[in-house]
Write a protein that holds these residues in place. Structure first.
Motif, short mmCIF file in Angstrom:
data_model
loop_
_atom_site.label_atom_id
_atom_site.label_comp_id
_atom_site.label_asym_id
_atom_site.label_seq_id
_atom_site.Cartn_x
_atom_site.Cartn_y
_atom_site.Cartn_z
N LEU A 209 0.82 -1.21 0.00
CA LEU A 209 0.00 0.00 0.00
C LEU A 209 0.86 1.26 0.00
CD1 LEU A 209 -2.69 -1.11 2.61
CD2 LEU A 209 -2.93 -1.06 0.12
N ALA A 210 1.93 1.25 0.80
CA ALA A 210 2.81 2.43 0.86
C ALA A 210 3.46 2.67 -0.50
CB ALA A 210 3.86 2.23 1.93
N ALA A 211 3.91 1.60 -1.15
CA ALA A 211 4.54 1.75 -2.47
C ALA A 211 3.53 2.23 -3.50
CB ALA A 211 5.17 0.43 -2.90
N MET A 212 2.32 1.68 -3.49
CA MET A 212 1.28 2.11 -4.44
C MET A 212 0.99 3.60 -4.29
SD MET A 212 -1.40 -1.09 -4.13
CE MET A 212 -2.70 -0.22 -5.04
N ARG A 213 0.85 4.04 -3.05
CA ARG A 213 0.54 5.46 -2.83
C ARG A 213 1.68 6.35 -3.29
NH1 ARG A 213 -1.96 3.34 2.70
NH2 ARG A 213 -4.16 3.26 2.10
N ALA A 214 2.92 5.87 -3.16
CA ALA A 214 4.06 6.66 -3.63
C ALA A 214 3.99 6.88 -5.13
CB ALA A 214 5.37 5.97 -3.25
N PHE A 215 3.39 5.93 -5.85
CA PHE A 215 3.25 6.04 -7.31
C PHE A 215 1.89 6.62 -7.71
CE2 PHE A 215 6.95 3.38 -7.08
CZ PHE A 215 7.66 3.65 -8.23
#
Length: 425
Positions: A209-215
Motif C-alpha cells: 500500500l505504501a509503495a502504491m501510494r508513492a506512485f
C-alpha cells in the motif's frame, strides 16, 4: 569471493566476537514491488537502494520482455521508463523460483491485451497460485492454472474488471498484494477483500500500500480486511528502497551467537518491513521466549530457529504453516538440518516447529560436529545454518551459490567480518 562459488563451504568458528560495519542489501520485497509499479507508471522512475539479485533480475527481465525500458546505472539503481501499459511478450515469462515476481506479474499481465504465460522452475511449479487465479476469474479475467501452481495462462483483454473480489490469503499475502497493485487499472473502483480473517503476513500488504501510494494510487483501507482501489493508474516517481530486514536477521544472529556488535547503518525500528520484529526476539538470546509467533515475520523464522538451538530453554515456533509452501518446506528443512547437527534437536509438531535448545552447543568443547547441511535450493536455509557454523566446527553448507537469490554478497560479508570459509565438495 569469486563469481563462481564452490559446491560447498565449511565454516571455521571464529575465536571471538564478530564486529564491524555491514550494509545489508536493499529489500527484495520492496524492490520487486516498485519495479512493477514503475513499469505500470507513465514516465521515468529512478529506484535507488535497490537489490540486484537473482529474484529482482528475473523481474527486470520479464518487464523488458513486455516493452519496459529498465536501465541499471549502478549496482543499486534501476531507471525504469514506461508508457504506463505493459505489452504482450513474444514468449512465456520465466521467473525461476521468484515467488514475488510470479504472483505479482500473474495479476499485472491481466492488464495486457493478449495471451501471457507466467512460468517458473521446477520448484516454482510446486508453489500454490490457485487462490490468485480464482480471484482473477471472479473479476472476469480469463486465467487458468491446471495444476493450481505455475504455469499460469492469462488471456487478457486490456481490462481489469471492477467491483468487489474476495481473495483467500491464508497461504500468502502476496496474492493480496498482486491484486492490489493491478487494481488501479480497473474499469471502475475495485474492492479487494479477504475471504476469512487469515492472511500470510499482513505487514507485507502494508508495504504494498505504501509503495502504491508513492506512485499515485488512491487506495483506502477500511480496517476490516478490505481495500478500495480507485482506477487512477500510476505516475512515475523516484523511490528510495530501504535495506532488507530479512537479510538483517542474519547480522543480528551473528551478534547474538558471537557476542559481537555489527553496525547496520540503520536502526531496527527504522525498518518498515515486518521481519524487523525479529530483532527484539534475537536480542533476548540466550533467553529467547518459549513460544514465538512467526506468522508476521516468516522469512526470519529459519534465522531465529538456528539461534534458538543454542538458547537456554526450548522454543516453540507457531503460526508458521505458510513456511511449508516457500522455496521449500522450511519447517521440515529446518528440522531436518538441526537434527543433522544433533539428533533430536528439533521436532515438527503439526505445523509448529519445536527446537529442543541445547546451551552446551555454545561451549568450545562441543565444536566437534561434522554436518553437511542440505540447502534445498533455498537461500534462507543456507544463510541461517551458516550461523550455526560460528559456534560449531565442521558445519558445511552445500550449494552456497543459492544465496544469490536475495543476498549475492553473503559469503563476502562473512569473510569481511573475519570468518574463514574453506571451499570444498
Amino acid at each position: 569471493m569469486p563469481h563462481a562459488l564452490p559446491p560447498a563451504f565449511t565454516i571455521v568458528p571464529p575465536n571471538g566476537p564478530l564486529s564491524g560495519r555491514v550494509s545489508p542489501p536493499g529489500s527484495k520485497s520492496i524492490t520487486n514491488r516498485v519495479l512493477l509499479l514503475a513499469a505500470l507508471a507513465n514516465g521515468t522512475s529512478r529506484l535507488t537502494g535497490a537489490l540486484k539479485s537473482k529474484d529482482t533480475t528475473l523481474m527486470a527481465q520479464a518487464l523488458r520482455q513486455m516493452g519496459v525500458t529498465v536501465e541499471e546505472s549502478d549496482d543499486t539503481t534501476f531507471l525504469v521508463t514506461s508508457t504506463g501499459r505493459l505489452r504482450a511478450p513474444a514468449g512465456p515469462l520465466f521467473l525461476g523460483n521468484a515467488g514475488t515476481a510470479t504472483r505479482f506479474l500473474t495479476a499485472a499481465v491481466a492488464t495486457i491485451e493478449g495471451t501471457v504465460i507466467v512460468d517458473g522452475d521446477e520448484d516454482m511449479r510446486l508453489r500454490p497460485i490457485k487462490p490468485l487465479v480464482d480471484a482473477l476469474n471472479a473479476l472476469g479475467i480469463d486465467a487458468s492454472s491446471p495444476t493450481g501452481c505455475p504455469p499460469v495462462t492469462v488471456r487478457g483483454t486490456g481490462r481489469f474488471g471492477k467491483g468487489r473480489v474476495e481473495i483467500d490469503a491464508s497461504l500468502s499475502s502476496q496474492y493480496v498484494s498482486a491484486l492490489l497493485m493491478a487494481a488501479p487499472f480497473g474499469e471502475g473502483p475495485i474492492e479487494v477483500a479477504l475471504a476469512g480473517k487469515d492472511i500470510g503476513a499482513r505487514g507485507y500488504v502494508d508495504l504494498t500500500l505504501a509503495a502504491m501510494r508513492a506512485f499515485g494510487a488512491d487506495v483506502a483501507d477500511n480496517g476490516e480486511g478490505a481495500w478500495l482501489v480507485q482506477p487512477t493508474g500510476y505516475g512515475a516517481t523516484d523511490f528510495h528502497i530501504e535495506p532488507d530486514a530479512s537479510a538483517a536477521t542474519y547480522l543480528w544472529g551473528i551478534e547474538a551467537l558471537t557476542g559481537g556488535k555489527i553496525d547496520l547503518g540503520v536502526a531496527a525500528e527504522a525498518f518498515t518491513q515486518p521481519d524487523a520484529a525479529a530483532q527484539q526476539v534475537i536480542a533476548a538470546f540466550p533467553n529467547m521466549p518459549e513460544v514465538i509467533d512467526g506468522s508476521q515475520m516468516q522469512d526470519a523464522v529459519p534465522t531465529m530457529a538456528v539461534v534458538a538451538a543454542f538458547n537456554n530453554r526450548p522454543v516453540r515456533f507457531v503460526g508458521i504453516g505458510n513456511l511449508r509452501v516457500k522455496e521449500t518446506d522450511r519447517i521440515r528443512a529446518v528440522a531436518n538440518e538441526l537434527n543433522r547437527i544433533r539428533p533430536g534437536l528439533a521436532v515438527e509438531d503439526g505445523d509448529d516447529l519445536l527446537v529442543h535448545s541445547d546451551p552446551e552447543l555454545m561451549k568450545a568443547a562441543s565444536r566437534t560436529a561434522t554436518s553437511r547441511i542440505q540447502t534445498y535450493h533455498d537461500h534462507r536455509i543456507a544463510m541461517s545454518f551458516a550461523l550455526a557454523g560460528l559456534r560449531i566446527g565442521g558445519i558445511t553448507i552445500l550449494d552456497p551459490a543459492c544465496t544469490g537469490k536475495t543476498y549475492p554478497d553473503y559469503w563476502d560479508m562473512l569473510q569481511g567480518l573475519g570468518v574463514e570459509l574453506i571451499p570444498g565438495q
